[in-house]
Each structure stands twice: as structure tokens, then as C-alpha cells.
Write an enzyme that holds these catalytic residues in place. Structure first.
Site, mmCIF file in Angstrom:
data_model
loop_
_atom_site.group_PDB
_atom_site.id
_atom_site.type_symbol
_atom_site.label_atom_id
_atom_site.label_comp_id
_atom_site.label_asym_id
_atom_site.label_seq_id
_atom_site.Cartn_x
_atom_site.Cartn_y
_atom_site.Cartn_z
ATOM 1 N N SER A 1 0.841 -1.201 0.000
ATOM 2 C CA SER A 1 0.000 0.000 0.000
ATOM 3 C C SER A 1 0.878 1.255 0.000
ATOM 4 O O SER A 1 1.647 1.444 -0.937
ATOM 5 C CB SER A 1 -0.956 -0.078 1.192
ATOM 6 O OG SER A 1 -2.011 0.822 1.019
ATOM 7 N N ASP B 1 -10.239 -5.632 -3.023
ATOM 8 C CA ASP B 1 -9.614 -4.636 -2.151
ATOM 9 C C ASP B 1 -10.467 -3.369 -2.222
ATOM 10 O O ASP B 1 -10.585 -2.758 -3.293
ATOM 11 C CB ASP B 1 -8.191 -4.389 -2.682
ATOM 12 C CG ASP B 1 -7.381 -3.438 -1.831
ATOM 13 O OD1 ASP B 1 -7.967 -2.538 -1.216
ATOM 14 O OD2 ASP B 1 -6.148 -3.595 -1.831
ATOM 15 N N HIS C 1 -7.398 -6.108 1.121
ATOM 16 C CA HIS C 1 -6.197 -5.298 1.339
ATOM 17 C C HIS C 1 -5.375 -5.778 2.542
ATOM 18 O O HIS C 1 -4.372 -5.182 2.871
ATOM 19 C CB HIS C 1 -6.635 -3.840 1.565
ATOM 20 C CG HIS C 1 -5.540 -2.825 1.372
ATOM 21 N ND1 HIS C 1 -4.877 -2.649 0.181
ATOM 22 C CD2 HIS C 1 -4.979 -1.920 2.229
ATOM 23 C CE1 HIS C 1 -3.978 -1.686 0.307
ATOM 24 N NE2 HIS C 1 -4.018 -1.230 1.548
#
Ligand SMILES: N[C@@H](CCC(=O)N[C@@H](CSC=O)C(=O)NCC(=O)O)C(=O)O
Length: 281
Positions: free
Chosen positions: A150, A226, A259
Site C-alpha cells: 500500500s 480490495d 487489502h
């Protein structure tokens, strides 16, 4: 450069250790984690994979949740996980206490704006100060890989793209691909870097890909469930930038994955092997 040991746990025949030190780059005390595989006690100089975590993380999330130690022990890879921002007394935070800016959200760049510029220099810390420390204190070679998740996935891309020759392998999980054009990026860059969007391009993976001089192959995994994908991560922007630059990118859209670290743990072995292939030569 002195290191103070915080904790030490045997893991898969090697050691997971945490250290504290004074960072001259960040002007504060920092902690980092290192996984030392069993080969570290056998006199070999081992390559290092630097792992950059995402928003709200510390050095601990990856080491606790990714399940990377077993294969790192088998392959003989050292893994280093720094914190995600400067911390401690005197380090400013988001004025509203938001989790996507300030502490835990350093975005791996060098801030130019006050009050952030004195401490928020995570790029220089990750690329220079931390490797200097690791290479001075541990049995490691100068072969380096970098990866992350991320915010940290984007950080890994930027650290490698800005510093050709510094890393021999690169990968990312669900990176914030194009912070110039997403809410997390716009918030962080406007505060850390100021309002001139031309300066933001120096810290955006898609913009950097267009100018890259090195063709380091990139492996990216992205879950298609996600929640952050459409608004914040925008994997399609990375794909388009790589295609336009003719840069080798393997972007794998993984069906059903979100995620979380469950996603990372599911594919970490592929990433470790990707790095080992380039680093263990
Ligand atoms: N507000 C939530 C969500 C924060 C979150 O999802 N953080 C991710 C990284 S997001 C992009 O950089 C993360 O890795 N969290 C840590 C974990 O161990 O899952 C919250 O505070 O949880």
C-alpha cells in the site's frame, strides 16, 4: 551509530530482533525489525530485502502477520522492516489525529514544508541511513531488494525508481500507484511537499516510471476485492505507466483478495522467490 536491542525471538532457526537507534536523518529515535535467517550465524554475507509497511503500521505488522520467516530462513534472505514514519516527542502529527497522515503515514518521501521537513525524511532514512546501519552491524552483502504494501508498496517503487543501481530487485503488494491522483496522496503530498504539483511528480511512481533509466523488473500483486482499489490504489494507472514506458511489470490481479495481511501472507512466498532469484546470484 549505536543500536539498542529491544527484543529477540528465535524463529525458524533464525532470529527476529527489534532494535532502537537515534536517527540523524529523522531527528528522533527509531525502531526497526530484522529477520536474520540461520545462515547469518554461518559466516555468510547475506542479501537484504527491505520491507516498507502501509498506513498505521510499525515495524511489527509485517513480521507478525506476513508469514515470511519460514521461506526467508530456507532461502537465506535477511528482511529489514523499518517503522512507517518518524515518531516520538516533538514529531508533529495530523492536527485532527487522522490515520492517513503524520505518525504512521510518512509516505517514504522527504518533506519540504514546515512543520514536517525537520523529521519527515523517510526516503533518505530508508534508502541511505538504515542500509548503512544494517551493513555496518549485520553479516549482509550490498545486494538489496525492496518491497512493501500500500503506502509502502508505493514507497518501494519510488525508492527503487529514484535510485537506479541501489536495489537489484523490486516488488509491491497493492501499492498506492499514483498518489498524484488519489485522496490519500493529495492529502499527504500537499502538506509534506506544498501546493506546487510539479514537485509531487518527483515522488509519484507513475511519473517516475516515465523517466526511469533502469529496467528493474517489478512484480505487483493486487486483490480484486480490495476496497481501496478503485479510489486510492488505481493499479490500472501503474499498468498504463509501465506499458507507456516499456517497463517490465508483472501485475497479478488476485481474485477474491482484499487489502489485508491475509492477502500478503497468501503471496509472500512468490515475492520472496522473486527477490531471491535476483539477489542470490
Ligand atoms: N483505519 C484502518 C485501516 C488502515 C489500514 O488498512 N492500513 C493498512 C495499510 S493501508 C495503506 O497504506 C495496513 O496494513 N494495516 C495494518 C494491518 O496490520 O492490517 C485501521 O486503522 O486499521
Amino acid at each position: 551509530m549505536t543500536l539498542e536491542i529491544v527484543s529477540s525471538n528465535k524463529s525458524f532457526g533464525g532470529w527476529h530482533k527489534r532494535y532502537r537507534h537515534r536517527s540523524s536523518t529523522l531527528n528522533c529515535a527509531m525502531q526497526f525489525a530484522v529477520y536474520l535467517p540461520p545462515q547469518a550465524e554461518q559466516g555468510a554475507k547475506l542479501p537484504v530485502l527491505y520491507w516498507l509497511s502501509g498506513l498505521t503500521c510499525t515495524d511489527e505488522n509485517f513480521m507478525h502477520k506476513a508469514g515470511a520467516h519460514r521461506l526467508a530462513a530456507e532461502l537465506g534472505l535477511v528482511i529489514v522492516a523499518p517503522d512507517t514514519s518518524p515518531r516520538g516527542e516533538g514529531v508533529p502529527d495530523d492536527p485532527d489525529g487522522a490515520w492517513d497522515f503524520g505518525l504512521g503515514a510518512g509516505f517514504y518521501l522527504n518533506a519540504t514544508q514546515e512543520p514536517w521537513a525537520r523529521h519527515y525524511r523517510m526516503h533518505d532514512y530508508v534508502v541511505q541511513e538504515l542500509p548503512d546501519l544494517i551493513e555496518a552491524h549485520f553479516p549482509v552483502s550490498e545486494r538489496r531488494g525492496i518491497s512493501g504494501h500500500s503506502m509502502g508498496g508505493h514507497g518501494a517503487l519510488v525508492c527503487a525508481l529514484r535510485n537506479p543501481g541501489r536495489y537489484q530487485s523490486l516488488s509491491a503488494f497493492a501499492p498506492i500507484s499514483n498518489p498524484l491522483n488519489c485522496p490519500w496522496g493529495e492529502k499527504a503530498f500537499s502538506r509534506y511537499l506544498g501546493d506546487d504539483r510539479a514537485r509531487w511528480r518527483e515522488w509519484d511512481a507513475c511519473a517516475l516510471l516515465a523517466e526511469a533509466t533502469e529496467r528493474l523488473p517489478i512484480l505487483v500483486d493486487q486483490g480484486d476485492r480490495d476496497d481501496f482499489l478503485p479510489t486510492q490504489l488505481k493499479a490500472e494507472a501503474l499498468q498504463a505507466a509501465a506499458e507507456a514506458a516499456n517497463h517490465p511489470l508483472t501485475l497479478r490481479l488476485q481474485p477474491g483478495y482484499d487489502h489485508s495481511y491475509y492477502f500478503i501472507a497468501s503471496f509472500i512466498d512468490d515475492h520472496l522467490r522473486h527477490h531471491a532469484k535476483a539477489l542470490l546470484v
